[in-house]
Design a protein around this motif. Structure first.
Motif, PDB file in Angstrom:
ATOM      1  N   MET B 224      -2.504  49.824  11.173  1.00 36.47           N
ATOM      2  CA  MET B 224      -3.000  48.703  11.991  1.00 36.47           C
ATOM      3  C   MET B 224      -2.594  48.806  13.458  1.00 36.47           C
ATOM      4  O   MET B 224      -3.306  48.334  14.334  1.00 36.47           O
ATOM      5  CB  MET B 224      -2.465  47.379  11.440  1.00 36.47           C
ATOM      6  CG  MET B 224      -3.265  46.793  10.312  1.00 36.47           C
ATOM      7  SD  MET B 224      -2.619  45.169   9.871  1.00 36.47           S
ATOM      8  CE  MET B 224      -3.485  44.116  11.026  1.00 36.47           C
ATOM      9  N   ALA B 225      -1.421  49.393  13.718  1.00 35.02           N
ATOM     10  CA  ALA B 225      -0.936  49.440  15.101  1.00 35.02           C
ATOM     11  C   ALA B 225      -1.918  50.198  15.992  1.00 35.02           C
ATOM     12  O   ALA B 225      -2.048  49.913  17.181  1.00 35.02           O
ATOM     13  CB  ALA B 225       0.439  50.098  15.159  1.00 35.02           C
ATOM     14  N   GLU B 226      -2.638  51.155  15.425  1.00 37.51           N
ATOM     15  CA  GLU B 226      -3.614  51.892  16.225  1.00 37.51           C
ATOM     16  C   GLU B 226      -5.046  51.435  15.967  1.00 37.51           C
ATOM     17  O   GLU B 226      -5.876  51.474  16.862  1.00 37.51           O
ATOM     18  CB  GLU B 226      -3.504  53.399  15.935  1.00 37.51           C
ATOM     19  CG  GLU B 226      -2.251  54.015  16.509  1.00 37.51           C
ATOM     20  CD  GLU B 226      -2.405  55.509  16.731  1.00 37.51           C
ATOM     21  OE1 GLU B 226      -3.092  55.907  17.667  1.00 37.51           O
ATOM     22  OE2 GLU B 226      -1.822  56.264  15.927  1.00 37.51           O
ATOM     23  N   MET B 227      -5.358  51.043  14.751  1.00 38.92           N
ATOM     24  CA  MET B 227      -6.746  50.746  14.407  1.00 38.92           C
ATOM     25  C   MET B 227      -7.134  49.294  14.648  1.00 38.92           C
ATOM     26  O   MET B 227      -8.289  48.998  14.926  1.00 38.92           O
ATOM     27  CB  MET B 227      -7.024  51.090  12.932  1.00 38.92           C
ATOM     28  CG  MET B 227      -6.690  52.501  12.542  1.00 38.92           C
ATOM     29  SD  MET B 227      -7.307  53.676  13.723  1.00 38.92           S
ATOM     30  CE  MET B 227      -5.882  54.702  13.918  1.00 38.92           C
ATOM     31  N   HIS B 228      -6.179  48.395  14.493  1.00 36.37           N
ATOM     32  CA  HIS B 228      -6.448  46.963  14.696  1.00 36.37           C
ATOM     33  C   HIS B 228      -5.289  46.383  15.520  1.00 36.37           C
ATOM     34  O   HIS B 228      -4.566  45.497  15.053  1.00 36.37           O
ATOM     35  CB  HIS B 228      -6.563  46.240  13.348  1.00 36.37           C
ATOM     36  CG  HIS B 228      -7.619  46.818  12.447  1.00 36.37           C
ATOM     37  ND1 HIS B 228      -7.363  47.781  11.523  1.00 36.37           N
ATOM     38  CD2 HIS B 228      -8.949  46.581  12.371  1.00 36.37           C
ATOM     39  CE1 HIS B 228      -8.489  48.125  10.891  1.00 36.37           C
ATOM     40  NE2 HIS B 228      -9.465  47.405  11.405  1.00 36.37           N
ATOM     41  N   PRO B 229      -5.098  46.903  16.728  1.00 37.92           N
ATOM     42  CA  PRO B 229      -3.854  46.626  17.454  1.00 37.92           C
ATOM     43  C   PRO B 229      -3.642  45.160  17.805  1.00 37.92           C
ATOM     44  O   PRO B 229      -2.500  44.689  17.768  1.00 37.92           O
ATOM     45  CB  PRO B 229      -3.976  47.484  18.719  1.00 37.92           C
ATOM     46  CG  PRO B 229      -5.412  47.861  18.831  1.00 37.92           C
ATOM     47  CD  PRO B 229      -5.976  47.840  17.444  1.00 37.92           C
ATOM     48  N   VAL B 230      -4.689  44.447  18.124  1.00 37.81           N
ATOM     49  CA  VAL B 230      -4.483  43.048  18.508  1.00 37.81           C
ATOM     50  C   VAL B 230      -4.072  42.226  17.284  1.00 37.81           C
ATOM     51  O   VAL B 230      -3.166  41.384  17.352  1.00 37.81           O
ATOM     52  CB  VAL B 230      -5.742  42.476  19.180  1.00 37.81           C
ATOM     53  CG1 VAL B 230      -5.641  40.971  19.325  1.00 37.81           C
ATOM     54  CG2 VAL B 230      -5.933  43.121  20.546  1.00 37.81           C
ATOM     55  N   LEU B 231      -4.711  42.516  16.161  1.00 37.66           N
ATOM     56  CA  LEU B 231      -4.324  41.807  14.940  1.00 37.66           C
ATOM     57  C   LEU B 231      -2.887  42.173  14.543  1.00 37.66           C
ATOM     58  O   LEU B 231      -2.117  41.321  14.103  1.00 37.66           O
ATOM     59  CB  LEU B 231      -5.293  42.196  13.816  1.00 37.66           C
ATOM     60  CG  LEU B 231      -5.723  41.116  12.848  1.00 37.66           C
ATOM     61  CD1 LEU B 231      -6.147  39.838  13.548  1.00 37.66           C
ATOM     62  CD2 LEU B 231      -6.844  41.627  11.962  1.00 37.66           C
ATOM     63  N   ILE B 246       7.029  43.238   7.241  1.00 38.20           N
ATOM     64  CA  ILE B 246       5.864  44.131   7.221  1.00 38.20           C
ATOM     65  C   ILE B 246       6.236  45.376   6.409  1.00 38.20           C
ATOM     66  O   ILE B 246       7.211  46.061   6.726  1.00 38.20           O
ATOM     67  CB  ILE B 246       5.455  44.546   8.648  1.00 38.20           C
ATOM     68  CG1 ILE B 246       5.108  43.304   9.489  1.00 38.20           C
ATOM     69  CG2 ILE B 246       4.274  45.521   8.614  1.00 38.20           C
ATOM     70  CD1 ILE B 246       4.839  43.588  10.953  1.00 38.20           C
ATOM     71  N   ILE B 247       5.448  45.644   5.372  1.00 43.39           N
ATOM     72  CA  ILE B 247       5.668  46.827   4.536  1.00 43.39           C
ATOM     73  C   ILE B 247       4.501  47.787   4.778  1.00 43.39           C
ATOM     74  O   ILE B 247       3.335  47.423   4.565  1.00 43.39           O
ATOM     75  CB  ILE B 247       5.698  46.460   3.029  1.00 43.39           C
ATOM     76  CG1 ILE B 247       6.566  45.221   2.775  1.00 43.39           C
ATOM     77  CG2 ILE B 247       6.120  47.675   2.201  1.00 43.39           C
ATOM     78  CD1 ILE B 247       7.995  45.345   3.184  1.00 43.39           C
ATOM     79  N   ASP B 248       4.806  48.974   5.244  1.00 45.23           N
ATOM     80  CA  ASP B 248       3.776  49.976   5.501  1.00 45.23           C
ATOM     81  C   ASP B 248       3.753  50.956   4.331  1.00 45.23           C
ATOM     82  O   ASP B 248       4.630  51.810   4.219  1.00 45.23           O
ATOM     83  CB  ASP B 248       4.085  50.704   6.821  1.00 45.23           C
ATOM     84  CG  ASP B 248       3.059  51.770   7.140  1.00 45.23           C
ATOM     85  OD1 ASP B 248       1.859  51.473   7.053  1.00 45.23           O
ATOM     86  OD2 ASP B 248       3.453  52.900   7.478  1.00 45.23           O
ATOM     87  N   LEU B 249       2.763  50.818   3.485  1.00 41.25           N
ATOM     88  CA  LEU B 249       2.607  51.691   2.314  1.00 41.25           C
ATOM     89  C   LEU B 249       1.501  52.681   2.660  1.00 41.25           C
ATOM     90  O   LEU B 249       0.326  52.299   2.741  1.00 41.25           O
ATOM     91  CB  LEU B 249       2.230  50.831   1.102  1.00 41.25           C
ATOM     92  CG  LEU B 249       1.937  51.542  -0.212  1.00 41.25           C
ATOM     93  CD1 LEU B 249       3.143  52.310  -0.717  1.00 41.25           C
ATOM     94  CD2 LEU B 249       1.486  50.526  -1.267  1.00 41.25           C
ATOM     95  N   SER B 257       4.242  52.501  10.913  1.00 42.56           N
ATOM     96  CA  SER B 257       5.476  52.702  10.143  1.00 42.56           C
ATOM     97  C   SER B 257       6.688  52.375  11.002  1.00 42.56           C
ATOM     98  O   SER B 257       7.664  51.781  10.532  1.00 42.56           O
ATOM     99  CB  SER B 257       5.590  54.158   9.677  1.00 42.56           C
ATOM    100  OG  SER B 257       4.352  54.691   9.310  1.00 42.56           O
ATOM    101  N   MET B 258       6.616  52.813  12.284  1.00 44.86           N
ATOM    102  CA  MET B 258       7.752  52.599  13.198  1.00 44.86           C
ATOM    103  C   MET B 258       8.027  51.110  13.404  1.00 44.86           C
ATOM    104  O   MET B 258       9.172  50.699  13.582  1.00 44.86           O
ATOM    105  CB  MET B 258       7.491  53.234  14.569  1.00 44.86           C
ATOM    106  CG  MET B 258       7.078  54.685  14.530  1.00 44.86           C
ATOM    107  SD  MET B 258       8.388  55.719  13.886  1.00 44.86           S
ATOM    108  CE  MET B 258       7.603  57.317  13.992  1.00 44.86           C
TER     109      MET B 258
END
Lengths: 85, 787
Positions: B224-231, B246-249, B257-258
Motif C-alpha cells: 500500500m505504501a507505494e500503490m495506494h499511498p494516500v490511503l 499494521i501487519i504486512d503479510l 513492510s518498513m
C-alpha cells in the motif's frame, strides 16, 4: 519553480532534530503546530533537478516518521522535455 | 499578489486544511519559518481558491483506484497547480507524488494531437473524421464477411463511466455481440467473483471510513505504501494517533513492510493455506462468533483441481454443494499451523498471532488487498478465504470490521464493474439472465434478441482469438496490452498477423499504438467531462476544464461518432453539449433502487464524490447492516445483518483448499518471478514517464534480487542480467538492497517500462472462475551477463 507542501510527522522525540534538519535546506518554510508535533512544510525550488534533490533530502531524513504531500505548483511550460520511448 | 507568493500561500493553506481534517482542533503558528529569511502569514491564505486569474476546480485524480479528490488550478487555458481537496473524504486534502504531478502528464511533447492511418505499412496523419469513417467502414466490412462476433472492443478501468456505458450499448445492444472486455479483467476480476460467490453482489460492504475505526490492519500481499499511498497515510495516521497495528503479510519486503508493525513473508501461492490455518486456529480456540455464524452464514464446497486455463478455449464452471460447520472443522484439520509453516515459511507462532488478532472480540480488524490476491490462479478462492475469516468471527459490515478489496485503476469499479464492460455483464446483471437482458433492451430501445445470452471472449481468450483468427477487428481504448498481456510474445505475434485490424485510442504513442492500423487521439481526463467510480463505491464527477490538443476527442464521443456511422444514430441521439448528463441519466435507470441507487447528476456535480447506494439523499456507508443500509431487512431478532445478495440472505462460506501454482521453480528455471508497480509510475508509464520529475525519479525498470542470491550468482547492483522463462527473455539492470527486497529464490520486476517488457516472461494462466491471469508467479532463470 516547483512549490510543494507536505504534512510532516517527526519520529518520536525527533521534532527538534527535524526542525534543525529542515533549517539547513534552502527553500523550506515550516509552519509549526501549537501543542502538536505535526509540521506543515512548504518547499520552493528552482527546477526539476533541485526538486529531485529536495525530495531525496526529505526522504532521507531519519527524523521524519511520515511525509505526506498535499499540494503543489509547477509550471508545465517550463518542464524539460523527457523521452519516454 | 505575485504568482509565486500566491501559490506558496495556496500550498501552505492546503496543507493546513489537510492537517485540520485529520486533527480538527489543531492550529498552526501564523508565520512560517523560512530559512531564506522571509516569513509567511498563513492567516491571509484562508481561501486558497481565490487568486488573480486562477480558477480551482474539483476532480478525482487520474491515476489509481483510491480516488483522491483534487483541486486543479486553471489559468489562461492551462492547468497550473494541484492540491488535494480538503473537502474530499477520501484523501482529506492529501495528495501523492503522482496526483500532484498529474497535470504535467497532459503536456508531454509527443502528445497525440491527430489521427493516423496505416497506409502501405506506414502510419500517416489524417483528419480525425476520415479516421472515424475508416473505423466504421472496417467494422461493417468485418461483420459482413466474418459475422458480428469477429469484432471486439477492449477498454479499461481508466475509461470514464460514460465511455464504458456507450461501448456496452454499442456492442451488446446495437451490434449484438458480447465481445466487450476491459483491462480490469487483468486487475480485479477475482475480486468480483470473490464478492459474487460470497455475497451475491459486487464491491465492498464497507468504506474508507473503516480505517478510522479499525484497531488492526492486515495487508494481504498489498504494498500500500507505494500503490495506494494516500490511503496508507491514513493507516499510518491511525497507527500514530491510536496505536492501530499494521501487519504486512507479503512475499517481498517493501516500503510497506518498513512502516508496518510486523512484516511476515510467505512463499508464493501459500496464502490459501495461511488463511485456512487462521480459520483452524480461530475454530480450535473457540473464537468463532457462533451466533453470527448460525444466523448469517451458509457453508459451501466448490469443485477442486480446477485447472489453470492454459489451453485455448478452456472452459470451467464451478458448482456449489452444501456443507456445514462440522464439515469445516474436518476440512481445517489439513491446515494446522505447524503443517502450514512447512509449506508457507510462515512460523506457526505468526499464524497464531494473526489468528489471535482476528479472533480477539475486542479488536476491530480490516483486511486489505489488491493485486497480490487478485492476480492469482486461485484468485476467487483466496478472496473467499479472507471473507471466511471475517465471517467466522462476525467482523464484517460494521464500522472498522471490514474485508476490503482495493482496486488499482480510477474507475475499475465505476466503469468496468458497475457499467459491466465485461463479456458476461450488462449494466445491471449478466447476459445469461433473461430478466437482465430484458431490462437492458428496454432501456436501450433495442429488441431483446439483439443481446446474446452467452458470454463470448474474456480478455486472455480475446487475444488468443486474435491470434487464431476468430477475431479480426479490435478497438482498444485507454490501455496498452502490448505491454500488459501475459505471455506477450504470443499475443504480439498474433495481433500482427495478416487480416487483423486494430484501432487504438490513446493520448501518447505506446507499443500498442505502434501496431495499430488506425490511431485515434484521445482527450485526456479533465479535457472532457466524465465520472470515475473508486474502490469504496464512490462516484466522482469532473467537468471539462481544458481544451484537448489538436483534434483529440473523448473516447465517449469517438464511440458515438462511430456508432452513428454504423447507422445507430437513434440509439445515440445526444447533443455534444449535454451528452454526459444524458448518458448518466439513462445509465442511472439500470441501478434504481435501494441496493444500488446512484446519485443524480446535479448532486455529483456539487459534491466531491457520492457513495452508492444513494437512497433518499443519503449515502450508504456499510451495506448488509440495517443500522446503515436501507436495503437490509434483517430477519433475526437483535441482529442488524441481512446479506441480501444471496437468495438465502446469508453470506456464503466457501471451503477452498490450497492448490499449487501451475508453474513452480525447478532446476532449469529456479526463481519465482513477481511483477508489479512502483510509486512513481502509473501502469505502463505511458503518462507518468512524460512527467520529468517522475521519469527522472524512476527512469527505468530493474530486477530486484535478494542480496544472497545476487552474491551467489556474482551479480552486482546495476549490472545487466538476463531473465528467461520458457516463453521469452529480457536483459535488465539488477537492483540489490534498493527499493524492495524479494525473499531468497524470488525476483521482482516492475512493468512500467516498455524498454523492459517483463510480460514476455509471464504465464497466461488464470483463475478458472474469474479468468484473471496470475502476474505474480512464474518460474525464471537469472543469469549474469559476462561483458
Amino acid at each position: 519553480m516547483p512549490i510543494m507542501s507536505y504534512l510532516v510527522y517527526p519520529v518520536e522525540g525527533g521534532r527538534g532534530e527535524l526542525m534543525q534538519s529542515l533549517e539547513l535546506i534552502d527553500g523550506c518554510t515550516v509552519h509549526t503546530a501549537k501543542e502538536h508535533d505535526l509540521l506543515v512544510l512548504v518547499t520552493d525550488t528552482e527546477g526539476v533537478r533541485e526538486e529531485e534533490d529536495m525530495q531525496r533530502a526529505l526522504h532521507e531524513m531519519e527524523s521524519v516518521a511520515f511525509l505526506a504531500m498535499v499540494a503543489g505548483y509547477d509550471d508545465p511550460e517550463h518542464q524539460p522535455e523527457v523521452s519516454a520511448r | 499578489m505575485k504568482r509565486r507568493a500566491f501559490f506558496k500561500f495556496a500550498a501552505a493553506s492546503a496543507a493546513i486544511s489537510a492537517a485540520q481534517s485529520f486533527f480538527p482542533s489543531i492550529s498552526f503558528n501564523q508565520e512560517g519559518e523560512e530559512n531564506s529569511g522571509n516569513t509567511t502569514d498563513t492567516e491571509s491564505t484562508a481561501n486558497p481558491l481565490v487568486g488573480d486569474g486562477v480558477e480551482w476546480k474539483k476532480t478525482p485524480c487520474r491515476f489509481c483506484g483510491v480516488g483522491c479528490g483534487l483541486l486543479v488550478a486553471v489559468e489562461g487555458g492551462r492547468a497550473v497547480a494541484v492540491q488535494g481537496d480538503p473537502a474530499s473524504p477520501v484523501n482529506k486534502g492529501l495528495c501523492c507524488v503522482k496526483g500532484y504531478h498529474s497535470i504535467l502528464a497532459l503536456y508531454g511533447a509527443d502528445r497525440l494531437r491527430q489521427a493516423y492511418v496505416r497506409k502501405e505499412g506506414t502510419l500517416v496523419p489524417v483528419p480525425i473524421a476520415e479516421a472515424l469513417d475508416i473505423v466504421a467502414q472496417k467494422m461493417k466490412e468485418t461483420i459482413a464477411e466474418h459475422g458480428k462476433d469477429s469484432v471486439a472492443i477492449y477498454g479499461s478501468g481508466q475509461w470514464t463511466i460514460p465511455d464504458g456505458y456507450v461501448a456496452s450499448k454499442l456492442m451488446k445492444g446495437a451490434i449484438g455481440t458480447n465481445n466487450l472486455e476491459a483491462n480490469a479483467r487483468l486487475c480485479m476480476a477475482s475480486a468480483v467473483t470473490g464478492f459474487m460467490t460470497s455475497f451475491g453482489l459486487d464491491e465492498p460492504m464497507g468504506c474508507y471510513e473503516d480505517i478510522e475505526h479499525a484497531d488492526v490492519f492486515v495487508l494481504w500481499g498489498n504494498n500500500m505504501a507505494e500503490m495506494h499511498p494516500v490511503l496508507f497515510s491514513r493507516l499510518l495516521d491511525q497507527k500514530m494517533k491510536r496505536g492501530a497495528r499494521i501487519i504486512d503479510l507479503a512475499t517481498r519486503t517493501t516500503r510497506t513492510s518498513m512502516a508496518a508493525d510486523k512484516s511476515i513473508l510467505f512463499a508464493p501461492q501459500t496464502d490459501l493455506a495461511i488463511a485456512n490455518a487462521i480459520c483452524y486456529e480461530i475454530t480450535r480456540n473457540g473464537w468463532v462468533n457462533q451466533e453470527f455464524v448460525a444466523n448469517h452464514v451458509s457453508f459451501k464446497r466448490g469443485k477442486t483441481n480446477i485447472g489453470y486455463g492454459l489451453e485455448d478455449k478452456f472452459k470451467f464452471e464451478d458448482a456449489a454443494t452444501e456443507s456445514d460447520f462440522e464439515d469445516l472443522k474436518d476440512f481445517l484439520e489439513d491446515y494446522k499451523p505447524e503443517k502450514v509453516e512447512k509449506l508457507s515459511g510462515v512460523t506457526a507462532a505468526d499464524i497464531r498471532y494473526m489468528a489471535a488478532l482476528y479472533g480477539d472480540p475486542g479488536k476491530k480488524v480490516m483486511s486489505l488487498w489488491c493485486m497480490g490476491m487478485n492476480q492469482h490462479t486461485r484468485g476467487t478462492w483466496i478472496n473467499n478465504l479472507v471473507y471466511n475469516i471475517h465471517l467466522l468471527v462476525g467482523k464484517i459490515a460494521s464500522p472498522g470490521n471490514s474485508p476490503f478489496s482495493l482496486t488499482g485503476q480510477p474507475s475499475a469499479c465505476g466503469t468496468v464493474r458497475e457499467v459491466g464492460t465485461l463479456t458476461h455483464k450488462l449494466p445491471h446483471g449478466v447476459v445469461t439472465n433473461e430478466e437482465d437482458r430484458k431490462m437492458a433492451a428496454e432501456i436501450w430501445g433495442v429488441p431483446v434478441e439483439n443481446i446474446p445470452s452467452k458470454p463470448s471472449l474474456h480478455t486472455v481468450e480475446m487475444f488468443r482469438a486474435l491470434d487464431r483468427g476468430d477475431l479480426r477487428f479490435t478497438w482498444i481504448q485507454v490501455t496498452n496490452p502490448m505491454v500488459t498481456m501475459p505471455k506477450l510474445n504470443r499475443y504480439r505475434e498474433g495481433i500482427l498477423k495478416e487480416d487483423r485490424f486494430i484501432v487504438v485510442s490513446d493520448v501518447y504513442p505506446t507499443p500498442t499504438t505502434d501496431i495499430a492500423d488506425v490511431i485515434l487521439p484521445s482527450a485526456m481526463w479533465i479535457e472532457r467531462e466524465g465520472m470515475f467510480g473508486n474502490s469504496e463505491r464512490r462516484t466522482q464527477h469532473f467537468e471539462q476544464m481544458l481544451t484537448p490538443p489538436g483534434e483529440a476527442m473523448s473516447d465517449t464521443w469517438q464511440l458515438i461518432e462511430v456508432a452513428r456511422r454504423l447507422g445507430y444514430k437513434k440509439l445515440f441521439p445526444w447533443s455534444y453539449e449535454t451528452h454526459i448528463e444524458e448518458i448518466w441519466k439513462e445509465y442511472g435507470r439500470f441501478h434504481a433502487g435501494a441496493k444500488h441507487g446512484m446519485a443524480p447528476y446535479e448532486v455529483l456535480k456539487e459534491r466531491p464524490g457520492v457513495m452508492w447506494p444513494f437512497v433518499e439523499g443519503k449515502e450508504t456507508k456499510w451495506r448488509y447492516n440495517a443500522d446503515y443500509d436501507p436495503a437490509a431487512k434483517p430477519e433475526v431478532d437483535g441482529s442488524p445483518f441481512d446479506f441480501y445478495g444471496k437468495p438465502d440472505h446469508r453470506a456464503w462460506f466457501w471451503l477452498r483448499p490450497y492448490e499449487p501454482a501451475p508453474e513452480i521453480p525447478d532446476e532449469e528455471y529456479p526463481f519465482w518471478l513477481n511483477t508489479g508497480r512502483v510509486i512513481e509510475h502509473w501502469h505502463t508509464g505511458s503518462m507518468t514517464r512524460r512527467v520529468p520529475i517522475l521519469h527522472q525519479g524512476m527512469p527505468h525498470a530493474y530486477v530486484e534480487i535478494h542480496p544472497e542470491d545476487a552474491a551467489s550468482l556474482g551479480i552486482n547492483n546495476g549490472e545487466r542480467v538476463k531473465l528467461s522463462s520458457p516463453r521469452g527473455e529480457i536483459v535488465i539492470p539488477a537492483s540489490i538492497n534498493e527499493r524492495g527486497i524479494p525473499a531468497k529464490g524470488q525476483v521482482f520486476v516492475p512493468f512500467f517500462d516498455e524498454a523492459y517488457l517483463v510480460n514476455k516472461l509471464t504465464l497466461d494462466a488464470f483463475c478458472p472462475i474469474s479468468k484473471q491471469p496470475d502476474y505474480k508467479k512464474c518460474a525464471v532463470r537469472v543469469e549474469r551477463i559476462v561483458a
